[in-house]
Each structure stands twice: as C-alpha cells, then as structure tokens.
Design an enzyme around this catalytic site. Structure first.
Site, PDB file in Angstrom:
ATOM      1  N   HIS A   1      -3.373  17.217 -34.156  1.00  0.00           N
ATOM      2  CA  HIS A   1      -4.070  17.437 -32.883  1.00  0.00           C
ATOM      3  C   HIS A   1      -5.129  18.537 -32.964  1.00  0.00           C
ATOM      4  CE1 HIS A   1      -1.473  14.519 -31.251  1.00  0.00           C
ATOM      5  NE2 HIS A   1      -0.447  15.297 -30.944  1.00  0.00           N
TER       6      HIS A   1
ATOM      7  N   HIS B   1      -2.266  13.537 -23.948  1.00  0.00           N
ATOM      8  CA  HIS B   1      -0.895  13.584 -24.459  1.00  0.00           C
ATOM      9  C   HIS B   1       0.113  13.723 -23.311  1.00  0.00           C
ATOM     10  CE1 HIS B   1       2.422  14.625 -27.157  1.00  0.00           C
ATOM     11  NE2 HIS B   1       1.635  14.358 -28.193  1.00  0.00           N
TER      12      HIS B   1
ATOM     13  N   GLU C   1      -0.516   7.198 -26.348  1.00  0.00           N
ATOM     14  CA  GLU C   1      -1.828   7.801 -26.566  1.00  0.00           C
ATOM     15  C   GLU C   1      -2.820   6.794 -27.152  1.00  0.00           C
ATOM     16  OE1 GLU C   1      -1.267  11.809 -28.665  1.00  0.00           O
ATOM     17  OE2 GLU C   1       0.634  10.756 -28.953  1.00  0.00           O
TER      18      GLU C   1
END
Length: 383
Positions: free
Chosen positions: A129, A204, A344
């Site tokens: 991420h 998320h 996601e």
C-alpha cells in the site's frame, strides 16, 4: 387581495419551484487535530433515505457509512475509529485511500525506463500500500464539498512529491466521494504526473453489514464474485504469475457462498498462505471505459447488502484474517478475526514486475482513473 400581495405570493411560489430542496447534503466538521496542531477536516454526505457517509481528510478515509435496514434501523457498517488518535496509533487502513501503489510490490523493487527503484519494505519482505507512509497516513486537502438536488459530494487532493516513498514523479491525486438519492456511494480516484511513474490507487473499506462491532461478524455474509480465475500467490502474498481457474476450488464465488463456509479450508495451500482469503480475482484483463460488476454482498442476518461496480480488472478480496483483538472500533467492541471483509478494485498486485499482468505506468499527459460504486440495498432479514 391587492394586486401587490398577489404578485408577492406568485413570486414566492415561483421561487420555491425554481429552487427545490436539496436532497443530498454535504456538511463540514472537524475530526480532531494532528500532533502538529493541524485540524482534520471531515465531511458528512447524507441523502433523504437515511444513508450517510463521513469522509475525513486524514488518508482521504471513509470513516463511517450509516445504512438503514428494511425496517429503518440504521447502523454504521464500516469499521474504523471515532477519533483521529486511534487512526494514527493503530493504523489498519480502515476505509483509507491507499497508494501510490496499492497492494504489494515484491521486495519493494521495480524498474521503470531502465532505472531501478526501491520502495519501503513494510509487509514481510515486500512493500504494501505504498510503503510505511502511504496515502493513508497523510492529511489531504478538502477542495470542495457540495450539496445538490439528487446527490452530494466531497473532493480531496494530495500532492505526492517526486521521490516520496521511493516513487518517481510528482503525482497530483484527487479523491471524490459522491452519495446520491438512489443509495449509491461512488468513489473516484484521478491522478496526473510530471514524470513517468507507476500508480494503483484504491479504497480499503472494511464492511460488516450487521454493524461494525456486531457479534455476528462478517463470515455469514454471502458473496458473489463473477470471476473464472484468480491469482494464486507465494507464501508472502506475491502472485506467482499464474491465472488459476476457480472451478472446483474454494475460490469459486461465481455462485453465492457464505464467506465463512470455506475460509478455513486448509486442504487448499492458498488458504494456508493467506490465513483465509487475501487474493486477487480476475474480473477482466484491462481497465475499461465503463464500470462492470465486481461483487455482490448480502447479510442474511440484517438484510443489508450491496453491489460493487468498477472499471478495474482485479478485485482483492480480504476476509479480515489478521484482526487479533488489538483494535477497538467505534462501537467500543474489539475487532476479531473475520469481523469484516474488504473488496478492493484495482490492477493486479506486483504488476510492475509482472508484464503479463499489464501496465501500471502513468506518464505526463495521461490521467489515471479508478472509479468504484457501492449500490446499497436493504431487504427483510432471513428467518
């Protein structure tokens, strides 16, 4: 009645006709302060159906989604915190915007135009991420919050400078959340760069449709994913490069299945690697112009549900496998394994190192675009 009074009444009536009540409201507030004294703006979007979504500027985060059931009982279905301090002390990506590259990059390394780059390793030996200070851990700027006749929206901006977290190019990112009167919550990410770079941005959000902190958890949620293949991974959650058929496996969600039915089936090595589901389903092979169905979710216990649509080719489905009781949510309940699911939309993990997955490349003059829409529903609970 005098002519003057009649004219005044007619003028008032015309004004009401020309200016209908705004069904979609965007209301600003403040969600505490950072340690350096900066205020964290918040915007709550509401519609006439009792649905609301609160977005905070820290991480361009979806902090709350309050969703009524068929009887009108409203609960918060998005996991998260009720104060900024907990988002900072115990980061779990709750509802956050993640990037510059969402998901994983093997060993944090990639090559672009013949030059090697190293991003922070923050997930075993891999980058996750965007690194240890990704888009989820910065204060975004609220550039617009607007009410409207049939929807309300908020737009936030963040500028990621050249070299931050090891990524090349200065990237300007916009995140727009729109809630309409049909109970659809749309999230749009747009980005431009001043030099070639890689981009993969998504949201998320963690979902428990019975209510965050509910003792039901999310393992009873019934999930459909219209994908014939998924991406198996190594033990570090990096895709092997194989497009594996879901048929005959615990990864087949082409027909509805309760998440918990097979989430602990250790006969499949992939479930052992992820301690449950933490994989990317292949909805398509490229980003599309229009949105397509990514998933359907329903909660028999509450009757709440949603469809998720996006223009992205991949869907990362995570079944909340790593909740360990150290995080306390808004309802002051401990979050445990399986208390929520994450869906996601994105390009495939580790795409910069796996050319067969396509390209994550963004160059000056292009605009990166990821759009996802949650279409919320409510039905009577199952008996």
């Amino acid at each position: 009645m005098t002519i003057t009074k009649r004219l005044c009444m007619l003028t008032a009536a015309l004004a009401l006709t020309a200016s209908p009540a705004l069904a979609g409201e965007a209301k600003r507030s403040t969600f505490g302060k950072l340690a350096d004294g900066r205020a964290v703006p918040a915007v709550t979007l509401t519609n006439d159906n009792g649905l609301s979504a609160t977005i905070i500027a820290y991480g361009a985060t979806l902090q709350s989604v309050k969703l009524p059931d068929a009887a009108g009982k409203t609960v918060d279905v998005a996991l998260g915190h009720d104060n900024i301090e907990d988002y900072i002390k115990n980061p779990q990506y709750y509802g956050s915007t993640v990037g510059r590259f969402a998901n994983r990059i093997a060993k944090g390394k990639f090559t672009l135009d013949g030059k090697a780059y190293q991003t922070p390793v923050n997930n075993g030996e891999n980058s996750l991420h965007g690194g240890d200070k990704g888009f989820d851990k910065v204060l975004w700027e609220v550039v617009e919050a607007k009410s409207g006749a049939d929807s309300a929206h908020v737009t936030l901006r963040h500028v990621s400078r050249n070299g931050e977290m090891g990524y090349p190019g200065t990237l300007t990112v916009f995140a727009t959340y729109t809630l309409d009167d049909k109970n659809a919550l749309k999230i749009e990410y747009k980005a431009t760069t001043d030099a070639p770079t890689i981009v993969n941005i998504t949201n998320h959000a963690y979902w428990n449709l019975s209510g965050e902190g509910s003792s039901n958890g999310a393992m009873g949620h019934v999930l459909t994913i219209p994908a014939d293949t998924y991406l198996p991974t190594d033990a570090g959650a990096i895709p092997t490069g194989e497009f594996r058929k879901v048929e005959g496996t615990v990864f087949d969600f082409r027909q509805p299945h309760a998440v918990g039915d097979r989430v602990r089936d250790a006969t499949d090595e992939q479930i052992v690697f992820g301690r449950g589901y933490d994989h990317n389903w292949v909805i398509g092979r490229e980003v599309t112009r229009d949105q397509h169905l990514m998933a359907r979710v329903s909660d028999p216990a509450s009757g709440r549900g949603f469809e998720l649509w996006s223009n992205q080719p991949g869907l990362q489905f995570y079944s909340g496998n790593f909740f360990d009781g150290t995080s306390i949510g808004k309802a002051k309940r401990i979050y445990r394994m399986g208390d929520a699911i994450v869906l996601e939309p994105q390009i495939f993990p580790d795409t910069p190192n796996q050319p067969e997955f396509g390209s994550a490349r963004l160059v000056p003059g292009q605009t990166y675009y990821n759009v996802m829409t949650y279409r919320f529903t409510a039905a009577p609970p199952a008996r």
